[in-house]
Structure formats: structure tokens, C-alpha cells
Design an enzyme around this catalytic site. Structure first.
Site, short mmCIF file in Angstrom:
data_model
loop_
_atom_site.label_atom_id
_atom_site.label_comp_id
_atom_site.label_asym_id
_atom_site.label_seq_id
_atom_site.Cartn_x
_atom_site.Cartn_y
_atom_site.Cartn_z
N CYS A 7 2.11 3.33 -0.68
CA CYS A 7 0.89 2.62 -0.33
C CYS A 7 0.24 3.39 0.82
O CYS A 7 0.49 4.57 1.00
CB CYS A 7 1.14 1.16 0.00
SG CYS A 7 2.07 0.84 1.52
N THR A 8 -0.57 2.73 1.60
CA THR A 8 -1.28 3.43 2.67
C THR A 8 -0.41 3.61 3.91
O THR A 8 -0.10 4.73 4.31
CB THR A 8 -2.58 2.68 3.02
OG1 THR A 8 -3.36 2.53 1.84
CG2 THR A 8 -3.39 3.45 4.06
N GLY A 9 0.00 2.52 4.54
CA GLY A 9 0.71 2.61 5.81
C GLY A 9 2.21 2.42 5.76
O GLY A 9 2.90 2.56 6.76
N ASN A 10 2.75 2.08 4.57
CA ASN A 10 4.19 1.87 4.38
C ASN A 10 4.73 0.76 5.27
O ASN A 10 5.85 0.81 5.75
CB ASN A 10 4.95 3.17 4.57
CG ASN A 10 6.39 3.13 4.07
OD1 ASN A 10 7.29 3.67 4.71
ND2 ASN A 10 6.64 2.51 2.94
N THR A 11 3.91 -0.27 5.50
CA THR A 11 4.38 -1.43 6.27
C THR A 11 4.18 -2.75 5.53
O THR A 11 4.69 -3.77 5.98
CB THR A 11 3.67 -1.54 7.64
OG1 THR A 11 2.26 -1.69 7.43
CG2 THR A 11 3.97 -0.35 8.52
N CYS A 12 3.48 -2.74 4.41
CA CYS A 12 3.22 -3.99 3.68
C CYS A 12 3.67 -3.91 2.23
O CYS A 12 4.74 -4.38 1.87
CB CYS A 12 1.73 -4.35 3.74
SG CYS A 12 1.05 -4.57 5.40
N ARG A 13 2.85 -3.27 1.40
CA ARG A 13 3.07 -3.31 -0.05
C ARG A 13 4.27 -2.49 -0.51
O ARG A 13 5.14 -3.01 -1.24
CB ARG A 13 1.81 -2.83 -0.79
CG ARG A 13 0.62 -3.76 -0.59
CD ARG A 13 -0.66 -3.16 -1.11
NE ARG A 13 -1.09 -2.07 -0.22
CZ ARG A 13 -2.16 -1.32 -0.44
NH1 ARG A 13 -2.89 -1.50 -1.52
NH2 ARG A 13 -2.50 -0.38 0.43
N ASP A 118 -4.58 -4.40 -0.52
CA ASP A 118 -3.88 -4.29 0.76
C ASP A 118 -4.00 -5.60 1.53
O ASP A 118 -5.10 -6.02 1.86
CB ASP A 118 -4.49 -3.15 1.58
CG ASP A 118 -3.64 -2.75 2.77
OD1 ASP A 118 -2.68 -3.47 3.10
OD2 ASP A 118 -3.94 -1.69 3.35
#
Length: 150
Positions: A7-13, A118
Site C-alpha cells: 500500500c502507500t505507507g505500510n501502516t494501515c491496509r 486508504d
């Protein structure tokens, strides 16, 4: 098989997707599927977001020890399958590493789900919706991988 979610930041999805697939693999007793996650714009070492941890826990998955990691060319080369949360994530990876085009797919392309929006900055309900969408897609991924290994 080495499966990577991006994903984008590797902290959620992607941490939720990683946790969900690891749980499905573990619960099934099947071996041979290694799972990790990365971000296209990750700050290395960040924990999963509080709401991601809560939403994942509601699905029986503990991602509280997750530490974010930036996607590298080496990561792309070592993965057998890279599944992204959106089509634009997949496109970015294919542009950066053209040789990987045959192993990079958005979840929507791989299992017919929709892009996963996101939830970053949203309330817990936004994260719960995201977690449910991810779990549904990851179940389809697991079934597809299980069918292919037979």
C-alpha cells in the site's frame, strides 16, 4: 511462495492484509506461503496505525508488532506474487521494475475485488470497513493460491 502486499505507507491496509493471510495460512495448516508487506512511501519502523490494530483484532488478528518498511527493488525481485491495494500502486511498481510485470497485481485485478481505499486519518468505522474489504479479498487470494498449489 513469497506473497507481498503493498500500500502507500505500510501502516494501515497492507499490514492488515499481511496479518489476515498469515492467519488463514496458519489456520489451514498449509505451509509454503510466506507473507510480508511493504509501502511505496513508507517511513521505516512505524507501527501499524491504532485503528488498523483495532480493526484487525476484531477479525482475530494481532498486528501490534508490525513495523513499516519501504518497498525496495530487492523486495520486488524476491517476491513471487505482489498484491497491491489499488491499481495505481501496481502501476507504480511495474513502472519502476518492468521485469516484475507478470507478478504484480492489484487485489481488484487478482481476485475481482474493488480497490481498497486508504483509511488513513479516518475514524474507527472507516478502518472497520477497510478491514472487512481487505479480509474478503484476502480470503479469495487464499482460495486462489490453495487451488493453484494442488
Amino acid at each position: 511462495m513469497n506473497v507481498m502486499f503493498v500500500c502507500t505507507g505500510n501502516t494501515c491496509r497492507s499490514p492488515m492484509a499481511e496479518g489476515f493471510l498469515k492467519k488463514l495460512v496458519s489456520d489451514s495448516g498449509k505451509g509454503g506461503i510466506n507473507v510480508c508487506s511493504r509501502g511505496l512511501a513508507a517511513a521505516t519502523g512505524e507501527s501499524a496505525s491504532k485503528n488498523s490494530i483495532i480493526a484487525a483484532a476484531e477479525h482475530g488478528v494481532n498486528i501490534s508488532s508490525h513495523a513499516s518498511c519501504q518497498l525496495s527493488i530487492e523486495d520486488v525481485q524476491s517476491a513471487d506474487l505482489i498484491l497491491t491495494m489499488t491499481a495505481s500502486h501496481a502501476s507504480a511498481i511495474k513502472s519502476a521494475v518492468p521485469d516484475a510485470k507478470n507478478k504484480v497485481f492489484s487485489l481488484s485485478q487478482f481476485v475481482g475485488s474493488s480497490d481498497i481505499s486508504d483509511p488513513y486519518g479516518g475514524n474507527i468505522e472507516v478502518y472497520r470497513k477497510s478491514a472487512s474489504e481487505i479480509m474478503d479479498a484476502v480470503k479469495k487470494v487464499f482460495l486462489k493460491l490453495s487451488d493453484e498449489s494442488q
